[in-house]
Design a protein around this motif. Structure first.
Motif, PDB file in Angstrom:
ATOM      1  N   MET A  24       0.960  -1.087   0.031  1.00  0.00           N
ATOM      2  CA  MET A  24       0.021   0.088   0.112  1.00  0.00           C
ATOM      3  C   MET A  24       0.729   1.396   0.175  1.00  0.00           C
ATOM      4  O   MET A  24       0.532   2.166  -0.775  1.00  0.00           O
ATOM      5  CB  MET A  24      -0.913   0.246   1.301  1.00  0.00           C
ATOM      6  N   THR A  25       1.988   1.142   1.090  1.00  0.00           N
ATOM      7  CA  THR A  25       2.791   2.530   0.906  1.00  0.00           C
ATOM      8  C   THR A  25       3.505   2.652  -0.442  1.00  0.00           C
ATOM      9  O   THR A  25       3.479   3.921  -1.033  1.00  0.00           O
ATOM     10  CB  THR A  25       3.953   2.283   2.008  1.00  0.00           C
ATOM     11  N   ALA A  29       2.594   5.606  -3.341  1.00  0.00           N
ATOM     12  CA  ALA A  29       3.660   6.677  -3.340  1.00  0.00           C
ATOM     13  C   ALA A  29       3.958   6.755  -4.914  1.00  0.00           C
ATOM     14  O   ALA A  29       4.044   7.845  -5.620  1.00  0.00           O
ATOM     15  CB  ALA A  29       4.879   6.144  -2.682  1.00  0.00           C
ATOM     16  N   LEU A  30       3.819   5.461  -5.580  1.00  0.00           N
ATOM     17  CA  LEU A  30       4.136   5.397  -7.209  1.00  0.00           C
ATOM     18  C   LEU A  30       2.988   6.214  -7.793  1.00  0.00           C
ATOM     19  O   LEU A  30       3.187   6.907  -8.600  1.00  0.00           O
ATOM     20  CB  LEU A  30       4.095   4.155  -7.738  1.00  0.00           C
ATOM     21  N   ILE A  31       1.786   6.066  -7.405  1.00  0.00           N
ATOM     22  CA  ILE A  31       0.458   6.754  -7.817  1.00  0.00           C
ATOM     23  C   ILE A  31       0.480   8.087  -7.766  1.00  0.00           C
ATOM     24  O   ILE A  31       0.302   8.917  -8.422  1.00  0.00           O
ATOM     25  CB  ILE A  31      -0.735   6.049  -7.494  1.00  0.00           C
ATOM     26  N   ALA A  32       0.995   8.455  -6.554  1.00  0.00           N
ATOM     27  CA  ALA A  32       1.126   9.977  -6.020  1.00  0.00           C
ATOM     28  C   ALA A  32       2.135  10.562  -6.952  1.00  0.00           C
ATOM     29  O   ALA A  32       2.063  11.741  -7.475  1.00  0.00           O
ATOM     30  CB  ALA A  32       1.583  10.137  -4.618  1.00  0.00           C
ATOM     31  N   VAL A  33       3.084   9.926  -7.351  1.00  0.00           N
ATOM     32  CA  VAL A  33       4.126  10.711  -8.305  1.00  0.00           C
ATOM     33  C   VAL A  33       3.844  10.627  -9.856  1.00  0.00           C
ATOM     34  O   VAL A  33       4.315  11.401 -10.437  1.00  0.00           O
ATOM     35  CB  VAL A  33       5.512  10.741  -8.049  1.00  0.00           C
ATOM     36  N   ALA A  34       3.437   9.515  -9.991  1.00  0.00           N
ATOM     37  CA  ALA A  34       3.354   8.885 -11.432  1.00  0.00           C
ATOM     38  C   ALA A  34       2.079   9.345 -12.264  1.00  0.00           C
ATOM     39  O   ALA A  34       2.201   9.477 -13.647  1.00  0.00           O
ATOM     40  CB  ALA A  34       3.776   7.510 -11.742  1.00  0.00           C
ATOM     41  N   ALA A  35       1.067   9.387 -11.605  1.00  0.00           N
ATOM     42  CA  ALA A  35      -0.441   9.606 -12.323  1.00  0.00           C
ATOM     43  C   ALA A  35      -0.413  10.851 -12.987  1.00  0.00           C
ATOM     44  O   ALA A  35       0.160  11.885 -12.472  1.00  0.00           O
ATOM     45  CB  ALA A  35      -1.538   9.185 -11.497  1.00  0.00           C
ATOM     46  N   ARG A  36      -1.014  10.943 -14.174  1.00  0.00           N
ATOM     47  CA  ARG A  36      -0.925  12.470 -14.748  1.00  0.00           C
ATOM     48  C   ARG A  36      -2.126  13.473 -14.203  1.00  0.00           C
ATOM     49  O   ARG A  36      -2.106  14.465 -14.083  1.00  0.00           O
ATOM     50  CB  ARG A  36      -1.432  12.117 -16.293  1.00  0.00           C
ATOM     51  N   VAL A  46      -3.149   9.563  -0.147  1.00  0.00           N
ATOM     52  CA  VAL A  46      -3.923   8.965   0.880  1.00  0.00           C
ATOM     53  C   VAL A  46      -3.698   7.449   1.136  1.00  0.00           C
ATOM     54  O   VAL A  46      -3.227   7.156   2.331  1.00  0.00           O
ATOM     55  CB  VAL A  46      -5.387   9.047   0.534  1.00  0.00           C
ATOM     56  N   LEU A  47      -3.486   6.712  -0.010  1.00  0.00           N
ATOM     57  CA  LEU A  47      -3.172   5.184   0.089  1.00  0.00           C
ATOM     58  C   LEU A  47      -1.822   5.104   0.747  1.00  0.00           C
ATOM     59  O   LEU A  47      -1.767   4.236   1.822  1.00  0.00           O
ATOM     60  CB  LEU A  47      -3.352   4.808  -1.287  1.00  0.00           C
TER      61      LEU A  47
END
Lengths: 177, 105
Positions: A24-25, A29-36, A46-47
């Motif tokens: 989850m962490t 974190a990857l979604i937080a920096v990589a998603a457009r 949040v995740l």
């Protein structure tokens, strides 16, 4: 049956839950920096923060884990959502990614990662000779109001000043009422 | 030795989180995305404090106190940064850092 018993032992379940929290962490974190989409970034944050709260549970501090969820997820992420709503609309076309910049950032972050990982690997960590086993919130409160009372007061002052500063800045700046 | 009872596990995990946050700060152009990455970096620091507190420190309350202080400072930082972002958007009609070049000499 014996196999199932060893599979469902407390250690196995705890390890599986730990890996879930780690996933989850890091995934958050990857979604937080990589998603457009900036909103997906906030949800990834949040995740990741919920995952970090789970890590704090594994580190014996349920109080800090609850504070993490309360302050980060409950306050900071909601504030970021409001900033997303108050700034650029999401339907506008976004500028294309700059490939050179992304590669440069990956190389920079990777070099820092490698250096610090080598440092962590080389160091020999020595536990303190005498260790207390007192993890209670009561002790935490005593420390906050005795040893660390000055920092506690300064932090309160900092929060007050930050609140006033945020209001003044967001209202339109100096001399522009 | 269980994997979640070792100091190194948490150190490497915090290191990964720090590297991901650093990549976000360097690569993203939206101010809000940069703020999100900074929050990740602060959380990596918190995990480090809590891990050292759990495995090495003489008294286990100290690291928790410091982590609570980090959270308070992060909340103040987020409030200020978000109001600056709103002010920048009002002035420039954009929160892309490549458009915020008014101070260029």
């Amino acid at each position: 049956m014996n196999f199932l018993g060893s599979f469902l032992s407390p250690q196995t379940i705890a390890t599986a839950a730990f890996f879930l929290v780690v996933a989850m962490t890091l995934g958050g974190a990857l979604i937080a920096v990589a998603a457009r989409n900036i909103f997906h970034n906030v949800l990834g944050l949040v995740l990741a923060l919920v995952g970090v709260a789970g890590l704090f549970l594994y580190l014996n501090s349920p109080f800090v884990a609850l504070m993490e969820i309360l302050i980060y997820v409950g306050a900071i992420c909601i504030a970021i959502c409001f900033a997303v709503m108050l700034s650029e609309p999401l339907y506008l076309p976004r500028p294309p990614r700059n490939v050179m910049k992304i590669i440069g950032a990956m190389v920079g972050a990777g070099m820092v990662f490698l250096f610090l990982a080598l440092l962590t690997k080389k160091t020999h960590w020595v536990p303190a000779a005498e260790r207390s086993t007192d993890w209670s919130i009561t002790t935490l409160g005593h420390y906050l109001l005795t040893h660390y009372s000055l920092i506690f007061e300064v932090i309160s002052l900092l929060l007050l000043v930050a609140m006033l500063g945020a209001m003044v800045l967001a209202r339109g700046g100096r001399g522009n009422t | 030795m269980l994997v979640f009872n070792q100091l190194e596990t948490y150190l490497y995990l915090a290191l990964l989180l720090f590297a991901i946050g650093l990549y976000g700060v360097l690569a993203r152009r939206s101010l809000i995305a940069i703020l999100i990455s900074v929050e990740l970096i602060l959380n990596a620091a918190s995990i480090n404090f809590m891990a050292f507190n759990r495995f090495l420190a003489p008294h286990p309350a100290v690291g928790q106190v410091i982590t609570l202080f980090i959270m308070a400072v992060a909340a103040a930082e987020a409030a200020i940064a978000l109001s600056i972002i709103v002010a920048v958007y009002r002035k420039l009609k954009s929160i892309n850092i490549e458009h915020a070049t008014e101070l260029r000499g």
